[in-house]
Motif scaffolding. Structure first.
Motif, PDB file in Angstrom:
ATOM      1  N   PRO A  44      67.247 -40.992 -17.044  1.00 21.60           N
ATOM      2  CA  PRO A  44      65.899 -41.652 -16.324  1.00 21.60           C
ATOM      3  C   PRO A  44      65.269 -42.517 -17.206  1.00 21.60           C
ATOM      4  CG  PRO A  44      66.111 -39.148 -15.898  1.00 21.60           C
ATOM      5  CD  PRO A  44      67.226 -39.610 -16.981  1.00 21.60           C
ATOM      6  N   VAL A  45      64.661 -43.439 -16.744  1.00 17.80           N
ATOM      7  CA  VAL A  45      63.953 -44.519 -17.677  1.00 17.80           C
ATOM      8  C   VAL A  45      62.766 -44.823 -16.869  1.00 17.80           C
ATOM      9  CG1 VAL A  45      63.749 -47.178 -18.205  1.00 17.80           C
ATOM     10  CG2 VAL A  45      66.049 -45.777 -18.187  1.00 17.80           C
ATOM     11  N   ARG A  76      69.361 -51.180 -13.869  1.00 15.33           N
ATOM     12  CA  ARG A  76      70.349 -51.016 -14.660  1.00 15.33           C
ATOM     13  C   ARG A  76      70.403 -50.292 -15.934  1.00 15.33           C
ATOM     14  NH1 ARG A  76      73.801 -56.000 -16.977  1.00 15.33           N
ATOM     15  NH2 ARG A  76      75.818 -55.140 -17.222  1.00 15.33           N
ATOM     16  N   LEU A  77      69.412 -50.338 -16.752  1.00 12.00           N
ATOM     17  CA  LEU A  77      69.000 -49.582 -17.790  1.00 12.00           C
ATOM     18  C   LEU A  77      69.527 -48.310 -17.705  1.00 12.00           C
ATOM     19  CD1 LEU A  77      68.746 -50.025 -21.076  1.00 12.00           C
ATOM     20  CD2 LEU A  77      66.294 -49.660 -20.414  1.00 12.00           C
ATOM     21  N   SER A  78      68.923 -47.760 -16.570  1.00  5.00           N
ATOM     22  CA  SER A  78      69.296 -46.118 -16.307  1.00  5.00           C
ATOM     23  C   SER A  78      70.674 -45.903 -16.085  1.00  5.00           C
ATOM     24  CB  SER A  78      68.246 -45.922 -15.141  1.00  5.00           C
ATOM     25  OG  SER A  78      68.304 -44.531 -14.922  1.00  5.00           O
ATOM     26  N   LEU A 100      67.503 -35.184 -22.730  1.00  4.33           N
ATOM     27  CA  LEU A 100      66.374 -36.037 -22.655  1.00  4.33           C
ATOM     28  C   LEU A 100      66.005 -36.322 -21.329  1.00  4.33           C
ATOM     29  CD1 LEU A 100      67.733 -39.466 -24.359  1.00  4.33           C
ATOM     30  CD2 LEU A 100      65.652 -38.175 -24.972  1.00  4.33           C
ATOM     31  N   ASP A 101      64.546 -36.031 -21.342  1.00  2.00           N
ATOM     32  CA  ASP A 101      63.713 -36.227 -20.079  1.00  2.00           C
ATOM     33  C   ASP A 101      63.698 -37.717 -19.732  1.00  2.00           C
ATOM     34  OD1 ASP A 101      62.657 -33.488 -19.453  1.00  2.00           O
ATOM     35  OD2 ASP A 101      62.004 -33.553 -21.503  1.00  2.00           O
ATOM     36  N   ALA A 102      63.517 -38.645 -20.639  1.00  2.00           N
ATOM     37  CA  ALA A 102      63.555 -39.834 -20.110  1.00  2.00           C
ATOM     38  C   ALA A 102      63.497 -40.892 -21.585  1.00  2.00           C
ATOM     39  CB  ALA A 102      62.229 -40.424 -19.345  1.00  2.00           C
ATOM     40  N   TYR A 144      63.058 -45.205 -13.023  1.00  4.36           N
ATOM     41  CA  TYR A 144      64.194 -45.380 -12.570  1.00  4.36           C
ATOM     42  C   TYR A 144      65.252 -44.009 -12.776  1.00  4.36           C
ATOM     43  CZ  TYR A 144      62.954 -50.437 -12.262  1.00  4.36           C
ATOM     44  OH  TYR A 144      62.205 -51.523 -11.896  1.00  4.36           O
ATOM     45  N   GLU A 145      66.100 -43.671 -11.880  1.00  3.57           N
ATOM     46  CA  GLU A 145      66.987 -42.630 -12.001  1.00  3.57           C
ATOM     47  C   GLU A 145      68.551 -43.282 -12.003  1.00  3.57           C
ATOM     48  OE1 GLU A 145      66.090 -39.591 -12.322  1.00  3.57           O
ATOM     49  OE2 GLU A 145      64.017 -39.415 -11.734  1.00  3.57           O
TER      50      GLU A 145
END
Length: 354
Positions: free
Chosen positions: A126-127, A118-120, A91-93, A352-353
């Protein structure tokens, strides 16, 4: 050199509280941008989450912060289950809209929960998220955001109309994309069906049995929002303040309320279309599955309402949030000033990473 192919998760949670839409898609930016939906699914909200989200706009700041943390954790769990179920890799993001709690662009405010860094870290991916805030800071409505996707992916249609929590319309006018929210749809229809123990009015069958209350219909159509010119957008606060109290001032059977509101929706949408146009309209969103509502749209307009494949009807918005994320990663414009009223076109969202 920019890469041309992306593997993305697009995620959308709408004000109708149907659930979380997830789309795993491959986007290709070579020549004309193309997409392929590989897997798509809606994860319904539990009764507890429905109630918590429904009343979230009334929370105090500390309570809202706690809800944001809990929703982010819940969202990460939904995402990880989806990834595991379909054995998704490379997945890229993750490109997520979050869930709108407050939307008052007139006060410079829009807030979506579930957009924390935090989701990332919880998903390990990455998000790209929080697409609305920057637009409001630039003087825009922060909505609608989907029209850039209408222009890039669905340009064959004169109009694109989404029937979700709200109805919104998108069209090209003299080289500029114009779009805005038209009226409430499933935020209101589902509110009343839930009052009698049903999640939604299947095929509009209950509305079909009701009678139009002419006086209520006239007052709904007379609400000031419908006289405003675009750019303009709606939030759940508007429904809570103006629409539900108006409807509740009439002691009517739920079937009559639904019938009256369906007529209101059809009339407001028809008023946004060229009077004698036979243009094709791409119709998407959960409301497109309401056959009675579609019948009333066709009764009020000469346009041709086109129902695409079910995956497009249901998951177009989640797909386009994947596109918005890809455009952000590429440093390209993903929000149009002609749509939102912002000072300029811009590339919106936070990355976000893990």
């Amino acid at each position: 050199m920019k890469k041309s192919e992306y593997r993305l998760l697009g995620i959308m949670s709408g004000t109708s509280l149907d659930g979380i839409d997830l789309v795993f898609t491959e986007l290709n930016f070579s020549n004309a941008t193309s997409f392929k939906i590989i897997y798509a699914e809606t994860v319904s909200y539990s009764e507890e989450w429905q109630q918590r989200l429904k009343h979230s706009s009334r929370l105090k700041p500390a309570e809202l912060n706690e809800l944001d943390q809990e929703y982010t954790k819940y969202l990460s769990e939904v995402i990880l289950k989806f990834i595991a179920k379909y054995d998704i890799d490379l997945l890229d993001a993750i490109c997520s809209h979050g869930h709108t709690v407050k939307h008052r662009p007139d006060r410079g405010l829009t807030f979506q929960i579930g957009n924390l860094p935090r989701l990332s870290s919880l998903t390990g991916v990455p998000v790209v998220c929080d697409f609305r805030v920057q637009d409001v800071e630039l003087g825009g409505q922060g909505a609608p955001l989907v029209p850039i996707g209408d222009r890039i992916l669905f340009s064959d249609y004169q109009y694109c109309i989404n029937l979700g929590g709200f109805a919104n319309i998108s069209e090209e006018v003299e080289g500029s994309r114009i779009a805005y929210d038209i009226c409430a749809v499933n935020t209101v229809l589902n509110h009343y069906t839930r009052s009698i123990g049903k999640d939604f009015d299947d095929d509009g069958n209950l509305a079909r049995t009701g009678k139009v209350n002419i006086e209520l219909l006239g007052k709904l159509n007379a609400l000031k929002y419908f006289q405003q010119m675009p750019p303009k957008s709606l939030g759940i606060e508007w429904v809570d303040k103006y629409v539900l109290p108006l409807i509740d001032s009439y002691s009517r059977e739920v079937s009559d309320i639904l019938r009256t509101f369906v007529e209101h929706i059809a009339m407001q949408i028809a008023a946004c279309l060229e009077t004698s146009s036979t243009s094709e309209i791409l119709l998407t969103g959960g409301g497109a599955f309401n056959s009675f509502l579609v019948e009333r749209l066709r009764a009020h307009s000469t346009c041709r309402f086109i129902l695409p494949k079910k995956e497009i009807i249901h998951f177009k918005e989640a797909l386009i949030f994947a596109l918005l994320g890809a455009l952000k990663l590429r440093g390209e414009i993903n929000v149009l000033a002609s749509v939102t009223g912002a000072k300029m076109d811009h590339s919106s969202g936070r990355i976000y990473e893990p």
